[in-house]
Design a protein around this motif. Sequence first.
Motif, PDB file in Angstrom:
ATOM      1  N   ASN A  60       0.826  -1.197   0.000  1.00  0.00           N
ATOM      2  CA  ASN A  60       0.000   0.000   0.000  1.00  0.00           C
ATOM      3  C   ASN A  60       0.865   1.255   0.000  1.00  0.00           C
ATOM      4  N   ASP A  61       0.467   2.242  -0.765  1.00  0.00           N
ATOM      5  CA  ASP A  61       1.085   3.564  -0.720  1.00  0.00           C
ATOM      6  C   ASP A  61       0.326   4.399   0.310  1.00  0.00           C
ATOM      7  N   GLU A  62       1.047   5.333   0.940  1.00  0.00           N
ATOM      8  CA  GLU A  62       0.445   6.188   1.946  1.00  0.00           C
ATOM      9  C   GLU A  62       0.815   7.640   1.647  1.00  0.00           C
ATOM     10  N   VAL A  63      -0.138   8.533   1.822  1.00  0.00           N
ATOM     11  CA  VAL A  63       0.092   9.950   1.606  1.00  0.00           C
ATOM     12  C   VAL A  63      -0.478  10.702   2.806  1.00  0.00           C
ATOM     13  N   PHE A  64       0.332  11.611   3.379  1.00  0.00           N
ATOM     14  CA  PHE A  64      -0.118  12.503   4.448  1.00  0.00           C
ATOM     15  C   PHE A  64      -0.170  13.919   3.876  1.00  0.00           C
ATOM     16  N   TYR A  65      -1.240  14.622   4.174  1.00  0.00           N
ATOM     17  CA  TYR A  65      -1.297  16.053   3.877  1.00  0.00           C
ATOM     18  C   TYR A  65      -1.510  16.748   5.217  1.00  0.00           C
ATOM     19  N   ILE A  66      -0.524  17.514   5.640  1.00  0.00           N
ATOM     20  CA  ILE A  66      -0.561  18.140   6.955  1.00  0.00           C
ATOM     21  C   ILE A  66      -1.409  19.410   6.872  1.00  0.00           C
ATOM     22  N   LEU A  67      -2.494  19.426   7.640  1.00  0.00           N
ATOM     23  CA  LEU A  67      -3.420  20.564   7.663  1.00  0.00           C
ATOM     24  C   LEU A  67      -3.004  21.597   8.702  1.00  0.00           C
ATOM     25  N   ASP A  68      -2.594  21.139   9.880  1.00  0.00           N
ATOM     26  CA  ASP A  68      -2.189  22.018  10.987  1.00  0.00           C
ATOM     27  C   ASP A  68      -1.078  21.336  11.763  1.00  0.00           C
ATOM     28  N   VAL A  88       3.314  14.550   2.225  1.00  0.00           N
ATOM     29  CA  VAL A  88       4.368  13.557   2.409  1.00  0.00           C
ATOM     30  C   VAL A  88       3.902  12.263   1.744  1.00  0.00           C
ATOM     31  N   ARG A  89       4.691  11.777   0.822  1.00  0.00           N
ATOM     32  CA  ARG A  89       4.357  10.569   0.062  1.00  0.00           C
ATOM     33  C   ARG A  89       5.244   9.427   0.535  1.00  0.00           C
ATOM     34  N   PHE A 107      -4.015  16.095  10.130  1.00  0.00           N
ATOM     35  CA  PHE A 107      -3.672  15.820   8.750  1.00  0.00           C
ATOM     36  C   PHE A 107      -4.628  14.821   8.130  1.00  0.00           C
ATOM     37  N   LEU A 108      -4.626  14.809   6.813  1.00  0.00           N
ATOM     38  CA  LEU A 108      -5.362  13.799   6.053  1.00  0.00           C
ATOM     39  C   LEU A 108      -4.403  12.683   5.738  1.00  0.00           C
ATOM     40  N   ASN A 109      -4.897  11.479   5.783  1.00  0.00           N
ATOM     41  CA  ASN A 109      -4.097  10.305   5.482  1.00  0.00           C
ATOM     42  C   ASN A 109      -4.830   9.535   4.394  1.00  0.00           C
ATOM     43  N   LEU A 110      -4.177   9.374   3.247  1.00  0.00           N
ATOM     44  CA  LEU A 110      -4.723   8.613   2.128  1.00  0.00           C
ATOM     45  C   LEU A 110      -3.935   7.317   2.025  1.00  0.00           C
ATOM     46  N   TYR A 111      -4.629   6.222   1.903  1.00  0.00           N
ATOM     47  CA  TYR A 111      -4.017   4.899   1.897  1.00  0.00           C
ATOM     48  C   TYR A 111      -4.541   4.148   0.675  1.00  0.00           C
ATOM     49  N   VAL A 112      -3.645   3.737  -0.240  1.00  0.00           N
ATOM     50  CA  VAL A 112      -4.048   3.109  -1.502  1.00  0.00           C
ATOM     51  C   VAL A 112      -3.316   1.785  -1.689  1.00  0.00           C
TER      52      VAL A 112
END
Length: 185
Positions: A60-68, A88-89, A107-112
Amino acid sequence: MPVPSVSDLIVRADRVPSVWAWGGRWSPLVSSDDSGGGYSVLEQTMPEQAGPPPHVHEHNDEVFYILDGEVRLQIGDETAVGTAGDLVRIPRGVPHGFAVKSRTARFLNLYVPGALDVVISMLGTPATGDGLPPEGSQQPPDAERVAELGRRLEELAAQRWTGQPDLLAGFRTGSDEGTVSGPTG
């Protein structure tokens, strides 16, 4: 395939059932079930020093987008700091971990493909209020629950812990300022 209703496609973090895990609040905006296993998206709010030790997602790939906030990152044998607005990829197979540097971070965490939401729900506690979990509301999972999670993760081919040194361990426990460095050797 039937076209979903617009109301099923618009999600607010404050309207989804959240889970308290690892000292933070996790809100699944899109679950693995919602996406047919294709991906999951979670909004997380974590307190200072919270975060997982080094681990690997083999499939799985993981992506974090830091909001605060600010987050100390360990990716392989390097550390860095990510701040609000940074993405962050983490490609599959790359050891990584993090620890929150600021008072809180969101943050948002996307998991693919999806599966992280399953891990969180298995180890977490349903949130019974807004915000971070109150002191003492979470207990570490017992050995049986951890073993069950291990079996489920293997089934999902989602994650495994690494034997890699945890470069952020001192920061997570508050015993070290956790200086950020370049490659270690």
